[in-house]
Design a protein around this motif. Structure first.
Motif, PDB file in Angstrom:
ATOM      1  N   LEU A 467       2.508  -2.240   8.393  1.00 38.62           N
ATOM      2  CA  LEU A 467       3.390  -1.259   9.023  1.00 38.62           C
ATOM      3  C   LEU A 467       4.835  -1.725   9.133  1.00 38.62           C
ATOM      4  O   LEU A 467       5.750  -0.903   9.167  1.00 38.62           O
ATOM      5  CB  LEU A 467       2.857  -0.899  10.422  1.00 38.62           C
ATOM      6  N   GLU A 468       5.048  -3.043   9.174  1.00 37.85           N
ATOM      7  CA  GLU A 468       6.422  -3.543   9.325  1.00 37.85           C
ATOM      8  C   GLU A 468       7.139  -3.710   7.995  1.00 37.85           C
ATOM      9  O   GLU A 468       8.287  -4.195   7.941  1.00 37.85           O
ATOM     10  CB  GLU A 468       6.427  -4.871  10.093  1.00 37.85           C
ATOM     11  N   ALA A 469       6.506  -3.325   6.890  1.00 38.16           N
ATOM     12  CA  ALA A 469       7.096  -3.508   5.560  1.00 38.16           C
ATOM     13  C   ALA A 469       8.353  -2.655   5.397  1.00 38.16           C
ATOM     14  O   ALA A 469       8.456  -1.543   5.912  1.00 38.16           O
ATOM     15  CB  ALA A 469       6.075  -3.146   4.489  1.00 38.16           C
ATOM     16  N   THR A 470       9.303  -3.184   4.642  1.00 34.60           N
ATOM     17  CA  THR A 470      10.546  -2.455   4.363  1.00 34.60           C
ATOM     18  C   THR A 470      10.328  -1.503   3.196  1.00 34.60           C
ATOM     19  O   THR A 470       9.345  -1.606   2.450  1.00 34.60           O
ATOM     20  CB  THR A 470      11.674  -3.430   4.022  1.00 34.60           C
ATOM     21  N   ASP A 471      11.277  -0.574   3.018  1.00 35.70           N
ATOM     22  CA  ASP A 471      11.197   0.364   1.899  1.00 35.70           C
ATOM     23  C   ASP A 471      11.227  -0.381   0.567  1.00 35.70           C
ATOM     24  O   ASP A 471      10.545   0.016  -0.395  1.00 35.70           O
ATOM     25  CB  ASP A 471      12.358   1.364   1.958  1.00 35.70           C
ATOM     26  N   LYS A 472      12.007  -1.462   0.516  1.00 38.99           N
ATOM     27  CA  LYS A 472      12.103  -2.245  -0.717  1.00 38.99           C
ATOM     28  C   LYS A 472      10.744  -2.882  -1.047  1.00 38.99           C
ATOM     29  O   LYS A 472      10.313  -2.898  -2.217  1.00 38.99           O
ATOM     30  CB  LYS A 472      13.170  -3.331  -0.564  1.00 38.99           C
ATOM     31  N   GLU A 473      10.054  -3.410  -0.040  1.00 36.07           N
ATOM     32  CA  GLU A 473       8.744  -4.024  -0.258  1.00 36.07           C
ATOM     33  C   GLU A 473       7.718  -2.973  -0.686  1.00 36.07           C
ATOM     34  O   GLU A 473       6.836  -3.232  -1.518  1.00 36.07           O
ATOM     35  CB  GLU A 473       8.272  -4.719   1.027  1.00 36.07           C
ATOM     36  N   ILE A 474       7.843  -1.754  -0.132  1.00 41.86           N
ATOM     37  CA  ILE A 474       6.934  -0.666  -0.512  1.00 41.86           C
ATOM     38  C   ILE A 474       7.124  -0.315  -1.988  1.00 41.86           C
ATOM     39  O   ILE A 474       6.152  -0.149  -2.733  1.00 41.86           O
ATOM     40  CB  ILE A 474       7.169   0.566   0.383  1.00 41.86           C
ATOM     41  N   GLU A 475       8.368  -0.215  -2.410  1.00 40.08           N
ATOM     42  CA  GLU A 475       8.639   0.135  -3.808  1.00 40.08           C
ATOM     43  C   GLU A 475       8.183  -0.972  -4.750  1.00 40.08           C
ATOM     44  O   GLU A 475       7.681  -0.697  -5.845  1.00 40.08           O
ATOM     45  CB  GLU A 475      10.132   0.423  -3.983  1.00 40.08           C
ATOM     46  N   GLN A 476       8.324  -2.223  -4.330  1.00 42.44           N
ATOM     47  CA  GLN A 476       7.861  -3.327  -5.172  1.00 42.44           C
ATOM     48  C   GLN A 476       6.338  -3.301  -5.308  1.00 42.44           C
ATOM     49  O   GLN A 476       5.791  -3.535  -6.397  1.00 42.44           O
ATOM     50  CB  GLN A 476       8.316  -4.670  -4.577  1.00 42.44           C
ATOM     51  N   ALA A 477       5.647  -2.997  -4.222  1.00 42.97           N
ATOM     52  CA  ALA A 477       4.183  -2.889  -4.270  1.00 42.97           C
ATOM     53  C   ALA A 477       3.768  -1.766  -5.208  1.00 42.97           C
ATOM     54  O   ALA A 477       2.796  -1.897  -5.966  1.00 42.97           O
ATOM     55  CB  ALA A 477       3.627  -2.653  -2.868  1.00 42.97           C
ATOM     56  N   ALA A 478       4.507  -0.650  -5.163  1.00 43.97           N
ATOM     57  CA  ALA A 478       4.215   0.475  -6.057  1.00 43.97           C
ATOM     58  C   ALA A 478       4.445   0.089  -7.515  1.00 43.97           C
ATOM     59  O   ALA A 478       3.676   0.482  -8.404  1.00 43.97           O
ATOM     60  CB  ALA A 478       5.063   1.682  -5.673  1.00 43.97           C
ATOM     61  N   LYS A 479       5.483  -0.696  -7.775  1.00 42.82           N
ATOM     62  CA  LYS A 479       5.744  -1.151  -9.149  1.00 42.82           C
ATOM     63  C   LYS A 479       4.613  -2.060  -9.639  1.00 42.82           C
ATOM     64  O   LYS A 479       4.132  -1.919 -10.759  1.00 42.82           O
ATOM     65  CB  LYS A 479       7.081  -1.897  -9.202  1.00 42.82           C
ATOM     66  N   ASP A 480       4.188  -2.991  -8.782  1.00 44.19           N
ATOM     67  CA  ASP A 480       3.105  -3.902  -9.156  1.00 44.19           C
ATOM     68  C   ASP A 480       1.789  -3.157  -9.378  1.00 44.19           C
ATOM     69  O   ASP A 480       0.930  -3.612 -10.142  1.00 44.19           O
ATOM     70  CB  ASP A 480       2.909  -4.968  -8.065  1.00 44.19           C
ATOM     71  N   ALA A 481       1.650  -2.014  -8.710  1.00 43.00           N
ATOM     72  CA  ALA A 481       0.424  -1.216  -8.852  1.00 43.00           C
ATOM     73  C   ALA A 481       0.529  -0.176  -9.957  1.00 43.00           C
ATOM     74  O   ALA A 481      -0.365   0.660 -10.103  1.00 43.00           O
ATOM     75  CB  ALA A 481       0.107  -0.532  -7.525  1.00 43.00           C
ATOM     76  N   ASN A 482       1.639  -0.204 -10.713  1.00 41.93           N
ATOM     77  CA  ASN A 482       1.866   0.773 -11.796  1.00 41.93           C
ATOM     78  C   ASN A 482       1.954   2.210 -11.269  1.00 41.93           C
ATOM     79  O   ASN A 482       1.603   3.166 -11.967  1.00 41.93           O
ATOM     80  CB  ASN A 482       0.756   0.692 -12.857  1.00 41.93           C
ATOM     81  N   ALA A 483       2.396   2.350 -10.009  1.00 39.86           N
ATOM     82  CA  ALA A 483       2.504   3.680  -9.413  1.00 39.86           C
ATOM     83  C   ALA A 483       3.938   4.170  -9.324  1.00 39.86           C
ATOM     84  O   ALA A 483       4.174   5.362  -9.101  1.00 39.86           O
ATOM     85  CB  ALA A 483       1.886   3.663  -8.003  1.00 39.86           C
ATOM     86  N   HIS A 484       4.898   3.278  -9.523  1.00 42.13           N
ATOM     87  CA  HIS A 484       6.309   3.604  -9.301  1.00 42.13           C
ATOM     88  C   HIS A 484       6.788   4.734 -10.215  1.00 42.13           C
ATOM     89  O   HIS A 484       7.480   5.660  -9.759  1.00 42.13           O
ATOM     90  CB  HIS A 484       7.158   2.344  -9.518  1.00 42.13           C
ATOM     91  N   ASP A 485       6.406   4.681 -11.486  1.00 41.89           N
ATOM     92  CA  ASP A 485       6.909   5.669 -12.449  1.00 41.89           C
ATOM     93  C   ASP A 485       6.452   7.085 -12.112  1.00 41.89           C
ATOM     94  O   ASP A 485       7.244   8.026 -12.143  1.00 41.89           O
ATOM     95  CB  ASP A 485       6.450   5.304 -13.870  1.00 41.89           C
ATOM     96  N   PHE A 486       5.162   7.248 -11.793  1.00 41.87           N
ATOM     97  CA  PHE A 486       4.697   8.609 -11.498  1.00 41.87           C
ATOM     98  C   PHE A 486       5.256   9.102 -10.167  1.00 41.87           C
ATOM     99  O   PHE A 486       5.483  10.307  -9.972  1.00 41.87           O
ATOM    100  CB  PHE A 486       3.161   8.687 -11.531  1.00 41.87           C
TER     101      PHE A 486
END
Length: 601
Positions: A467-486
């Protein structure tokens, strides 16, 4: 035709009533215990409750004073044609009714506040109890039925608190005050007025003995309807896939009809109360007028005056009105008790096992987990027998086997949703029973076959992992999960609002979001229920790549449904009927040409 169907419905309900209506002593004991628990919640607002009782006392006193002043004005002024002082008495009468109205307003205002605060606390405690209950409790019950307890049953309590508490206090005070003044004015007319009590008592007893069980059945049937609706709405894809719309509609019709029948008879029988009370009220007026008139004529006004008869006719109404209100409120009280019993039933359920006395927090873990001759059974059925294996830090252990082999049970033991019966499970050499559940699960993340997304934005759903994650950390997690593009292809990108079903995105995209959530949690231990079934090939490759990135350097436990996805696992465990049949790497098991080899082929 309708009468026959209703008669049949009532006969059906009478059969059900025999199951609900246990011995009177038991029913009274349960009712008393339930009322006491509700009172404990009301006591939290003790000061306001005292003010309410004070206002009830004032309103009841002034309600009795009004008719008394009217009778005095007739005897002392109108009957003797004396005008001096009549204006002052009428002014006093106006003041009495103003104070009466003000006290009514204040008691209702404060009682609404008390009721809302009580229900707020009750709902909060019930919701907290839901989170203390073990997973097995929810597996065995319809979720909609549980939701009904949090909504319908508590709303039922709320409505009764808003109406009944004040009415009961006011009715009791009014009844005592009315009888006292009536006895003072004329014992004979008081006896006439009270002669209707036996009829009233037996009528109310006949009614309430039937409405109590019916209200319980009504709450049960309402919960059943809600549970079925929630289940069918959640399973709409299955319903439409198998074209079972007519079947589920007929099933709902049965439940809805049962609710209609219990509701009909509960309201019909309770509806007898005002009819009976009005009839007795009119009978009381007639008796007072007749006996009073005879006394005035025969005693020439020495025993009873015209003003006294006027007072008595008003007090007769005030005498039967609190009895009527007490009967009605008792009926509402039975309905509220039926709802409260269902709420307290959940609160009294045994929560998830409390952490052992010596259980401690673990700030960090290497992820070294060992099963040492572990056995487990549930409700006298043996599920796992003598399970032993080791998962070293960073290794992947996969479980394979037919349905019911025990794969999910092992995962539930690792995460301590259940406690093993014998043997030992250790994490970094510490028995997991000596680790607090919350601390253990903080180092875990789950990616399951059935994805679950909360109603909210994509950003909020990923942030649920930390819950304390920043927006930048969320986007990085999405990139690592191959979810960022969609995500970027969506109109509102990370602020796209999803519902629980994740409508608007594909099954594979939902799974990528759950992987991003797990990556953000930075766990040391992963629980994976292979999630690539019914997904297109391109998305499956993205998920496999994301999972590989997620599993890197972490101890992972995989429930495998397709064996070609676990060829690189460090250890593959073949389970059958709760026992380990074979274990080893993929190549080792293939060389043995045993059960794994046969299953793989």
């Amino acid at each position: 035709m309708r009468n026959n169907s209703l008669k049949a419905a009532f006969q059906y309900k009478r059969i059900d009533l025999s199951k609900v209506n246990t011995s009177d002593s038991k029913k009274a004991e349960n009712m008393g215990a339930t009322l006491k628990r509700i009172w404990n919640y009301l006591k939290m607002e003790k000061r306001k409750l005292i003010l309410v009782i004070l206002m009830v006392f004032i309103s009841s006193l002034f309600a009795l004073l009004g008719p008394f002043l009217v009778g005095m004005s007739i005897d002392n002024f109108i009957a003797v044609q004396q005008l001096n002082g009549l204006g002052l008495l009428l002014l006093g009468l106006v003041i009495v009714y103003i104070i009466h109205s003000l006290s009514l307003f204040l008691q209702n205002y404060w009682m609404v506040d008390i009721a809302q605060q009580t229900v707020y606390t009750l709902r909060k405690n019930l919701f907290e109890q839901f989170h203390r209950l073990p997973i097995s409790y929810f597996d065995q019950r319809q979720h909609g039925e549980l939701m009904s307890r949090l909504t319908n049953d508590i709303d039922n309590i709320n409505n009764t608190l808003n109406q009944s508490v004040i009415q009961i206090f006011a009715s009791v005070l009014t009844l005592v005050g009315t009888i006292s003044i009536m006895l003072y004015l004329s014992p004979v007319l008081t006896l006439v007025t009270m002669s209707i009590i036996p009829v009233m008592f037996f009528s109310m007893r006949w009614i309430t003995r039937r409405t109590g069980p019916l209200y319980k059945l009504q709450q049960r049937d309402l919960g059943d309807v809600n549970g079925y609706v929630e289940e069918i709405v959640s399973g709409q894809h299955v319903v439409k896939t198998y074209s079972q719309e007519d079947y589920v509609t007929s099933q709902f019709e049965q439940r809805n009809k049962s609710l209609q029948n219990t509701g009909f008879w509960a309201l019909t029988i309770s509806g007898f109360i005002p009819k009976i009370m009005n009839t007795l009220n009119f009978l009381s007026f007639a008796m007072i007028a007749f006996v009073g008139g005879v006394l005035v004529i025969t005693s020439d006004g020495s025993l009873v005056t015209v003003g006294t008869i006027v007072i008595f006719t008003e007090y007769a109404r005030q005498f039967t009105r609190p009895l009527n209100e007490l009967s009605n409120q008792f009926n509402l009280l039975l309905s509220a008790i039926a709802g409260a019993e269902r709420v307290f039933q959940v609160m009294d359920e045994t929560g998830e096992e409390i952490d052992e006395k010596d259980a401690a927090e673990i700030p960090d873990t290497k992820g070294h987990l060992v099963f040492n001759h572990v056995s487990f059974g549930y409700e006298s059925a043996k599920i796992l027998n003598d399970i032993s294996f080791e998962a070293k830090p960073g290794e992947t252990v996969a479980f394979v086997g037919h349905t019911g082999a025990g794969k999910t049970t092992i995962i539930n033991l690792i995460s301590r949703f259940y406690n093993y019966d014998s043997g030992q499970i250790t994490l970094d050499g510490i028995d997991i029973k000596n680790i607090k559940r919350s601390s253990l699960r903080k180092h875990m993340a789950f990616v399951l076959q059935d994805t679950f997304l909360f109603h909210g934005t994509i950003r909020e759903n990923i942030r649920y992992g930390r819950l304390e994650a920043t927006d930048k950390e969320i986007e990085q997690a999405a990139k690592d999960a191959n979810a960022h593009d969609f995500i970027l292809s969506l109109q509102d990108k990370y602020d796209t609002v999803l519902d629980q079903e994740g409508s608007g995105i594909s099954q594979g995209q939902k799974q990528l979001l759950t992987i991003a959530r797990a990556l953000l949690a930075e766990p040391k231990i992963l629980i994976l229920d292979e999630a690539t079934s019914n997904i297109d090939t391109v998305t499956e490759l993205k998920i496999q790549e994301a999972l590989k990135r997620l599993m890197e350097g972490r101890t992972s436990f995989v429930i495998a449904h397709r064996l070609n996805t676990i060829r690189e696992a460090d250890e593959i465990i073949m389970l059958e009927n709760g026992e380990i049949m074979e274990q080893g790497s993929h190549q080792e098991l293939m060389n043995q040409q045993g059960k794994y080899y046969q299953l793989y082929q």
